[in-house]
Design a protein around this motif. Structure first.
Motif, PDB file in Angstrom:
ATOM      1  N   MET A   1       0.817  -1.202   0.000  1.00 41.73           N
ATOM      2  CA  MET A   1       0.000   0.000   0.000  1.00 41.73           C
ATOM      3  C   MET A   1       0.861   1.266   0.000  1.00 41.73           C
ATOM      4  SD  MET A   1      -3.134   0.361  -0.230  1.00 41.73           S
ATOM      5  CE  MET A   1      -4.353   1.579  -0.143  1.00 41.73           C
ATOM      6  N   ASP A   2       2.107   1.140   0.416  1.00 38.07           N
ATOM      7  CA  ASP A   2       2.992   2.307   0.416  1.00 38.07           C
ATOM      8  C   ASP A   2       3.266   2.799  -1.004  1.00 38.07           C
ATOM      9  OD1 ASP A   2       3.215   2.394   3.138  1.00 38.07           O
ATOM     10  OD2 ASP A   2       5.028   1.151   3.208  1.00 38.07           O
ATOM     11  N   TYR A   3       3.320   1.869  -1.959  1.00 38.78           N
ATOM     12  CA  TYR A   3       3.595   2.290  -3.327  1.00 38.78           C
ATOM     13  C   TYR A   3       2.452   3.131  -3.890  1.00 38.78           C
ATOM     14  CZ  TYR A   3       0.609  -1.635  -4.737  1.00 38.78           C
ATOM     15  OH  TYR A   3      -0.441  -2.488  -4.899  1.00 38.78           O
ATOM     16  N   VAL A   4       1.217   2.884  -3.456  1.00 40.84           N
ATOM     17  CA  VAL A   4       0.084   3.688  -3.919  1.00 40.84           C
ATOM     18  C   VAL A   4       0.209   5.115  -3.400  1.00 40.84           C
ATOM     19  CG1 VAL A   4      -2.412   3.985  -3.830  1.00 40.84           C
ATOM     20  CG2 VAL A   4      -1.440   1.699  -4.136  1.00 40.84           C
ATOM     21  N   SER A   5       0.520   5.250  -2.122  1.00 36.83           N
ATOM     22  CA  SER A   5       0.661   6.590  -1.551  1.00 36.83           C
ATOM     23  C   SER A   5       1.893   7.302  -2.113  1.00 36.83           C
ATOM     24  CB  SER A   5       0.728   6.523  -0.025  1.00 36.83           C
ATOM     25  OG  SER A   5       1.863   5.792   0.386  1.00 36.83           O
ATOM     26  N   ALA A   6       2.897   6.559  -2.563  1.00 33.04           N
ATOM     27  CA  ALA A   6       4.086   7.176  -3.149  1.00 33.04           C
ATOM     28  C   ALA A   6       3.830   7.630  -4.586  1.00 33.04           C
ATOM     29  CB  ALA A   6       5.256   6.201  -3.114  1.00 33.04           C
ATOM     30  N   LEU A   7       2.988   6.896  -5.314  1.00 38.60           N
ATOM     31  CA  LEU A   7       2.738   7.228  -6.717  1.00 38.60           C
ATOM     32  C   LEU A   7       1.576   8.182  -6.927  1.00 38.60           C
ATOM     33  CD1 LEU A   7       3.264   3.758  -8.395  1.00 38.60           C
ATOM     34  CD2 LEU A   7       4.791   5.718  -8.436  1.00 38.60           C
ATOM     35  N   LEU A   8       0.706   8.309  -5.967  1.00 36.34           N
ATOM     36  CA  LEU A   8      -0.484   9.130  -6.144  1.00 36.34           C
ATOM     37  C   LEU A   8      -0.170  10.615  -6.376  1.00 36.34           C
ATOM     38  CD1 LEU A   8      -3.520   8.990  -6.342  1.00 36.34           C
ATOM     39  CD2 LEU A   8      -3.641   9.402  -3.882  1.00 36.34           C
ATOM     40  N   PRO A   9       0.654  11.261  -5.558  1.00 35.86           N
ATOM     41  CA  PRO A   9       0.910  12.697  -5.811  1.00 35.86           C
ATOM     42  C   PRO A   9       1.507  12.985  -7.191  1.00 35.86           C
ATOM     43  CG  PRO A   9       1.566  12.132  -3.597  1.00 35.86           C
ATOM     44  CD  PRO A   9       1.248  10.838  -4.292  1.00 35.86           C
ATOM     45  N   PRO A  10       2.523  12.231  -7.658  1.00 35.92           N
ATOM     46  CA  PRO A  10       3.031  12.522  -9.009  1.00 35.92           C
ATOM     47  C   PRO A  10       1.989  12.269 -10.098  1.00 35.92           C
ATOM     48  CG  PRO A  10       4.610  11.191  -7.802  1.00 35.92           C
ATOM     49  CD  PRO A  10       3.381  11.251  -6.977  1.00 35.92           C
ATOM     50  N   PHE A  11       1.189  11.257  -9.920  1.00 38.77           N
ATOM     51  CA  PHE A  11       0.151  10.961 -10.909  1.00 38.77           C
ATOM     52  C   PHE A  11      -0.881  12.083 -10.957  1.00 38.77           C
ATOM     53  CE2 PHE A  11      -3.944   9.068 -12.094  1.00 38.77           C
ATOM     54  CZ  PHE A  11      -3.614   8.611 -13.353  1.00 38.77           C
TER      55      PHE A  11
END
Length: 60
Positions: free
Chosen positions: A1-11
Motif C-alpha cells: 500500500m505504500d507504493y500507492v501513496s508514493a505514486l499518487l501525488p506525481p500521478f
C-alpha cells in the motif's frame, strides 16, 4: 500500500499538468484569437496616436 501513496501525488500532478496544457492549447485560436488580436491592434493604434503628435512637434 505504500507504493500507492508514493505514486499518487506525481500521478495527480501529471494529470493536472496535462489538463492545464490542454486548456492553454485549446484557448489559442478561434474567437479568442480574434479578440486578442483586436485588443493588441487597438493598443498599438493608441500608442502610435499618442506618439505621433509629440514626435511631429519635436521634428518641426
Amino acid at each position: 500500500m505504500d507504493y500507492v501513496s508514493a505514486l499518487l501525488p506525481p500521478f495527480v500532478m501529471a494529470v493536472f499538468f496535462i489538463f492545464v496544457i490542454r486548456t492553454i492549447v485549446k484557448s489559442q485560436g478561434g474567437a479568442n484569437k480574434a479578440k486578442e488580436d483586436a485588443a493588441v491592434d487597438a493598443a498599438l493604434a493608441r500608442a502610435e496616436g499618442a506618439r505621433q503628435p509629440g514626435s511631429s512637434a519635436d521634428g518641426a
